[in-house]
Motif scaffolding. Structure first.
Motif, PDB file in Angstrom:
ATOM      1  N   LEU A 165       1.284  -7.664 -12.335  1.00  0.00           N
ATOM      2  CA  LEU A 165       1.833  -6.992 -11.614  1.00  0.00           C
ATOM      3  C   LEU A 165       0.791  -5.749 -11.084  1.00  0.00           C
ATOM      4  CD1 LEU A 165       4.331  -3.863 -12.525  1.00  0.00           C
ATOM      5  CD2 LEU A 165       3.149  -5.896 -14.289  1.00  0.00           C
ATOM      6  N   ILE A 166       1.380  -4.536 -10.057  1.00  0.00           N
ATOM      7  CA  ILE A 166       0.505  -3.753  -9.802  1.00  0.00           C
ATOM      8  C   ILE A 166       0.655  -1.628  -9.758  1.00  0.00           C
ATOM      9  CG2 ILE A 166      -0.574  -4.911  -7.312  1.00  0.00           C
ATOM     10  CD1 ILE A 166       0.594  -3.142  -5.189  1.00  0.00           C
ATOM     11  N   PHE A 167       0.021  -1.121  -9.499  1.00  0.00           N
ATOM     12  CA  PHE A 167       0.580   0.303  -9.338  1.00  0.00           C
ATOM     13  C   PHE A 167      -0.364   1.035  -8.242  1.00  0.00           C
ATOM     14  CE2 PHE A 167      -0.746   4.305 -11.273  1.00  0.00           C
ATOM     15  CZ  PHE A 167       1.057   4.899 -10.404  1.00  0.00           C
ATOM     16  N   ASP A 168       0.199   1.016  -7.208  1.00  0.00           N
ATOM     17  CA  ASP A 168      -0.615   1.230  -6.355  1.00  0.00           C
ATOM     18  C   ASP A 168      -0.150   2.073  -5.445  1.00  0.00           C
ATOM     19  OD1 ASP A 168      -3.364   1.548  -4.836  1.00  0.00           O
ATOM     20  OD2 ASP A 168      -2.772  -0.524  -3.282  1.00  0.00           O
ATOM     21  N   LEU A 169      -0.605   2.843  -4.243  1.00  0.00           N
ATOM     22  CA  LEU A 169      -0.512   4.113  -3.468  1.00  0.00           C
ATOM     23  C   LEU A 169       0.746   3.113  -2.537  1.00  0.00           C
ATOM     24  CD1 LEU A 169      -0.761   6.822  -3.592  1.00  0.00           C
ATOM     25  CD2 LEU A 169      -2.336   5.794  -1.081  1.00  0.00           C
ATOM     26  N   VAL A 170       1.483   3.240  -1.973  1.00  0.00           N
ATOM     27  CA  VAL A 170       2.841   2.982  -0.577  1.00  0.00           C
ATOM     28  C   VAL A 170       2.528   4.170  -0.609  1.00  0.00           C
ATOM     29  CG1 VAL A 170       4.708   1.526  -0.466  1.00  0.00           C
ATOM     30  CG2 VAL A 170       3.772   1.843  -2.664  1.00  0.00           C
ATOM     31  N   SER A 171       3.023   3.784   1.559  1.00  0.00           N
ATOM     32  CA  SER A 171       3.179   4.859   2.460  1.00  0.00           C
ATOM     33  C   SER A 171       4.400   3.857   3.249  1.00  0.00           C
ATOM     34  CB  SER A 171       1.695   4.784   3.705  1.00  0.00           C
ATOM     35  OG  SER A 171       1.851   5.612   4.154  1.00  0.00           O
ATOM     36  N   THR A 172       3.511   3.252   4.133  1.00  0.00           N
ATOM     37  CA  THR A 172       4.598   2.428   5.213  1.00  0.00           C
ATOM     38  C   THR A 172       4.784   1.146   4.113  1.00  0.00           C
ATOM     39  OG1 THR A 172       2.923   1.244   5.748  1.00  0.00           O
ATOM     40  CG2 THR A 172       3.855   3.172   7.715  1.00  0.00           C
ATOM     41  N   GLY A 173       4.833   0.480   3.263  1.00  0.00           N
ATOM     42  CA  GLY A 173       5.267  -0.278   2.835  1.00  0.00           C
ATOM     43  C   GLY A 173       5.030  -1.888   3.438  1.00  0.00           C
ATOM     44  N   SER A 174       3.773  -1.458   4.147  1.00  0.00           N
ATOM     45  CA  SER A 174       3.827  -2.209   4.774  1.00  0.00           C
ATOM     46  C   SER A 174       2.159  -3.465   4.225  1.00  0.00           C
ATOM     47  CB  SER A 174       3.058  -2.557   6.657  1.00  0.00           C
ATOM     48  OG  SER A 174       1.918  -2.095   6.884  1.00  0.00           O
ATOM     49  N   THR A 175       1.945  -3.051   3.691  1.00  0.00           N
ATOM     50  CA  THR A 175       1.167  -3.984   2.458  1.00  0.00           C
ATOM     51  C   THR A 175       1.254  -4.397   1.692  1.00  0.00           C
ATOM     52  OG1 THR A 175      -0.779  -2.060   2.455  1.00  0.00           O
ATOM     53  CG2 THR A 175      -1.304  -3.508   1.003  1.00  0.00           C
ATOM     54  N   LEU A 176       2.207  -4.192   0.816  1.00  0.00           N
ATOM     55  CA  LEU A 176       3.427  -4.611   0.030  1.00  0.00           C
ATOM     56  C   LEU A 176       3.697  -5.803   0.789  1.00  0.00           C
ATOM     57  CD1 LEU A 176       5.317  -2.066  -2.277  1.00  0.00           C
ATOM     58  CD2 LEU A 176       2.956  -3.084  -2.317  1.00  0.00           C
ATOM     59  N   GLN A 177       3.968  -5.403   1.877  1.00  0.00           N
ATOM     60  CA  GLN A 177       5.532  -7.213   2.452  1.00  0.00           C
ATOM     61  C   GLN A 177       4.406  -7.801   3.322  1.00  0.00           C
ATOM     62  OE1 GLN A 177       7.190  -5.502   5.944  1.00  0.00           O
ATOM     63  NE2 GLN A 177       8.657  -7.328   6.097  1.00  0.00           N
ATOM     64  N   ALA A 178       3.461  -7.275   3.066  1.00  0.00           N
ATOM     65  CA  ALA A 178       2.544  -8.526   3.925  1.00  0.00           C
ATOM     66  C   ALA A 178       1.708  -9.469   2.359  1.00  0.00           C
ATOM     67  CB  ALA A 178       0.820  -7.643   4.406  1.00  0.00           C
ATOM     68  N   ASN A 179       2.007  -8.679   1.237  1.00  0.00           N
ATOM     69  CA  ASN A 179       1.245  -9.477   0.067  1.00  0.00           C
ATOM     70  C   ASN A 179       2.771  -9.958  -0.690  1.00  0.00           C
ATOM     71  OD1 ASN A 179      -1.785  -9.280   0.174  1.00  0.00           O
ATOM     72  ND2 ASN A 179      -1.342  -7.296   1.304  1.00  0.00           N
ATOM     73  N   HIS A 180       4.072 -10.015  -0.278  1.00  0.00           N
ATOM     74  CA  HIS A 180       4.940 -10.205  -1.102  1.00  0.00           C
ATOM     75  C   HIS A 180       5.351  -9.755  -2.042  1.00  0.00           C
ATOM     76  CE1 HIS A 180       4.598 -13.206   2.135  1.00  0.00           C
ATOM     77  NE2 HIS A 180       3.673 -13.555   2.214  1.00  0.00           N
ATOM     78  N   LEU A 181       5.064  -8.727  -2.116  1.00  0.00           N
ATOM     79  CA  LEU A 181       5.733  -7.436  -3.543  1.00  0.00           C
ATOM     80  C   LEU A 181       6.080  -6.454  -2.778  1.00  0.00           C
ATOM     81  CD1 LEU A 181       1.130  -6.392  -3.990  1.00  0.00           C
ATOM     82  CD2 LEU A 181       2.916  -7.849  -5.820  1.00  0.00           C
ATOM     83  N   ARG A 182       6.717  -6.468  -4.097  1.00  0.00           N
ATOM     84  CA  ARG A 182       8.184  -4.971  -4.200  1.00  0.00           C
ATOM     85  C   ARG A 182       8.269  -3.965  -5.388  1.00  0.00           C
ATOM     86  NH1 ARG A 182      12.831  -5.807  -7.056  1.00  0.00           N
ATOM     87  NH2 ARG A 182      12.094  -7.738  -7.958  1.00  0.00           N
ATOM     88  N   GLU A 183       8.531  -3.151  -4.297  1.00  0.00           N
ATOM     89  CA  GLU A 183       8.193  -1.446  -5.407  1.00  0.00           C
ATOM     90  C   GLU A 183       9.291  -1.698  -5.959  1.00  0.00           C
ATOM     91  OE1 GLU A 183       8.351   1.569  -1.929  1.00  0.00           O
ATOM     92  OE2 GLU A 183       7.590   3.051  -3.402  1.00  0.00           O
ATOM     93  N   VAL A 184       9.326  -1.305  -6.875  1.00  0.00           N
ATOM     94  CA  VAL A 184      10.176  -1.122  -8.793  1.00  0.00           C
ATOM     95  C   VAL A 184      10.408   0.202  -8.879  1.00  0.00           C
ATOM     96  CG1 VAL A 184      10.817  -3.503  -8.465  1.00  0.00           C
ATOM     97  CG2 VAL A 184       9.124  -2.671  -9.525  1.00  0.00           C
ATOM     98  N   HIS A 185       9.167   1.107  -8.605  1.00  0.00           N
ATOM     99  CA  HIS A 185       9.266   2.216  -9.638  1.00  0.00           C
ATOM    100  C   HIS A 185       8.342   3.292  -9.182  1.00  0.00           C
ATOM    101  CE1 HIS A 185      11.508   4.869 -13.532  1.00  0.00           C
ATOM    102  NE2 HIS A 185       9.646   4.694 -12.932  1.00  0.00           N
ATOM    103  N   THR A 186       9.206   4.373  -8.600  1.00  0.00           N
ATOM    104  CA  THR A 186       7.690   5.218  -7.933  1.00  0.00           C
ATOM    105  C   THR A 186       7.296   6.271  -9.011  1.00  0.00           C
ATOM    106  OG1 THR A 186       8.805   5.225  -5.830  1.00  0.00           O
ATOM    107  CG2 THR A 186       7.420   7.506  -6.644  1.00  0.00           C
ATOM    108  N   VAL A 187       5.685   6.325  -9.352  1.00  0.00           N
ATOM    109  CA  VAL A 187       5.345   7.183 -10.439  1.00  0.00           C
ATOM    110  C   VAL A 187       5.264   8.788 -10.538  1.00  0.00           C
ATOM    111  CG1 VAL A 187       3.806   7.944 -12.034  1.00  0.00           C
ATOM    112  CG2 VAL A 187       5.142   5.368 -11.985  1.00  0.00           C
ATOM    113  N   LEU A 188       4.975   8.641  -8.438  1.00  0.00           N
ATOM    114  CA  LEU A 188       4.023  10.203  -8.185  1.00  0.00           C
ATOM    115  C   LEU A 188       4.468  10.327  -6.491  1.00  0.00           C
ATOM    116  CD1 LEU A 188       2.396  12.917  -9.041  1.00  0.00           C
ATOM    117  CD2 LEU A 188       1.116  10.994  -7.944  1.00  0.00           C
TER     118      LEU A 188
END
Ligand code: PRP
Ligand code: ZN
Length: 298
Positions: A165-188
């Motif tokens: 899995l990854i730990f990365d910056l999410v803004s609009t979420g489009s990078t995650l979506q394009a890479n078939h990833l799902r945000e599951v837990h916000t840390v900061l």
């Protein structure tokens, strides 16, 4: 003698660049910048803008190469932890939280995978460019996982088999979506921050830092603010005051020839919506006018 000039570092190209320049323009700064130039000269203030990689901003300010910096809390916190891990004191000082650059540092898993909460991370491989924040988070949850530190393109690590899995910056979420990833837990939760050097500045420079901070406060305050004018029956003033969003004491002006009607002028520190205007009209107001506020100095 030449006036000493302030140096402010901002992100060269990225999510903070345009909003940073916009904020400075609203603070009245006019800069001349040649194409691809590293530094822009402030024409009407003793302040120059340096365009750099955002990751370099905390150090440039900490080491007093620049007096000020506009940088994301994510970058700042990562640097703070990295310095602390080496026993170095943290010396940049946060002056203001800014309203732009909102994003978050989150854990994300491949679309088809379940996530059992932070406790389920034990032994998993997590790719990130923020190893210190991730380590700090894992320690807080008392789990040990493998941190795969990358310098970029974190989002493709799971597909390449380099991480689970990854730990990365999410803004609009489009990078995650394009890479078939799902945000599951916000840390900061992150946003832009204005930081300054720990070094004492000569009085003239210090004065300009103060002026800039005051202007930034003014700019942030007026963002939503509106100036509202209306006519109302004197008898309805209490009700009308109650309906005006976020206003202090409105100015009441008598109207020539109509003793029972007055003009009301007020600064509302929140946006004025149609619903509010309709409510005011119902309460007896007429001749309603809502104007944007350009500058405000308390
Ligand atoms: C971040 C992150 C993603 C993207 C997410 O990189 O690594 O690539 O932004 O944004 P989105 O949710 O709107 O798609 P950034 O551009 O900040 O690069 P940097 O970390 O190298 O500064
Ligand atoms: Zn960066």
């Amino acid at each position: 003698m030449d006036e000493p000039r302030l140096r402010l570092a901002i992100q060269k190209s990225g999510r903070l660049t345009d909003p940073s320049l916009d904020l400075l323009a609203r603070c009245g700064l006019k800069i001349s910048r040649g194409k691809d130039q590293l530094m822009a000269y402030g024409e009407n203030m003793p302040l120059d803008v340096l365009f750099v990689r955002d990751d370099d901003i905390p150090d440039l300010v900490q080491e007093d190469v620049c007096d000020l910096g506009l940088v994301g809390l994510n970058v700042l916190e990562e640097r703070r932890l990295a310095l602390a891990a080496r026993g170095h004191p943290v010396r940049f000082e946060a002056l203001r939280t800014l309203e732009f650059g909102r994003c978050r540092l989150s854990l994300a898993v491949p679309d088809d995978q379940a996530f059992g909460g932070p406790a389920s991370l034990g032994g998993r491989r997590i790719a990130t460019t923020y190893p210190y924040l991730l380590e700090n988070f894992l320690r807080g949850h008392d789990v040990s996982a493998e941190i795969v530190t990358l310098s970029g393109a974190v989002e493709i690590a799971p597909r390449l088999g380099r991480a689970d899995l990854i730990f990365d910056l999410v803004s609009t979420g489009s990078t995650l979506q394009a890479n078939h990833l799902r945000e599951v837990h916000t840390v900061l939760e992150s946003h832009a921050v204005l930081i300054r050097t720990p070094v004492a500045l000569p009085p003239l420079k210090d004065e300009w830092v103060e002026r800039l901070v005051m202007r930034i406060d003014g700019v942030q305050q007026v963002r939503e603010s509106k100036y509202i004018m209306l006519h109302a029956p004197r008898a309805a003033l209490d009700e009308i005051r109650r309906l005006l969003p976020g206003s202090e004491s409105p100015t009441i002006i008598p109207l020539e020839g109509t003793p029972e009607r007055v003009a009301v002028h007020a600064v509302c520190r929140e946006n004025v919506f149609w619903e509010t205007l309709e409510g005011l009209k119902k309460a007896g107001a007429s001749a309603l006018l809502v104007l944007p506020v350009e500058k405000m100095l308390a």
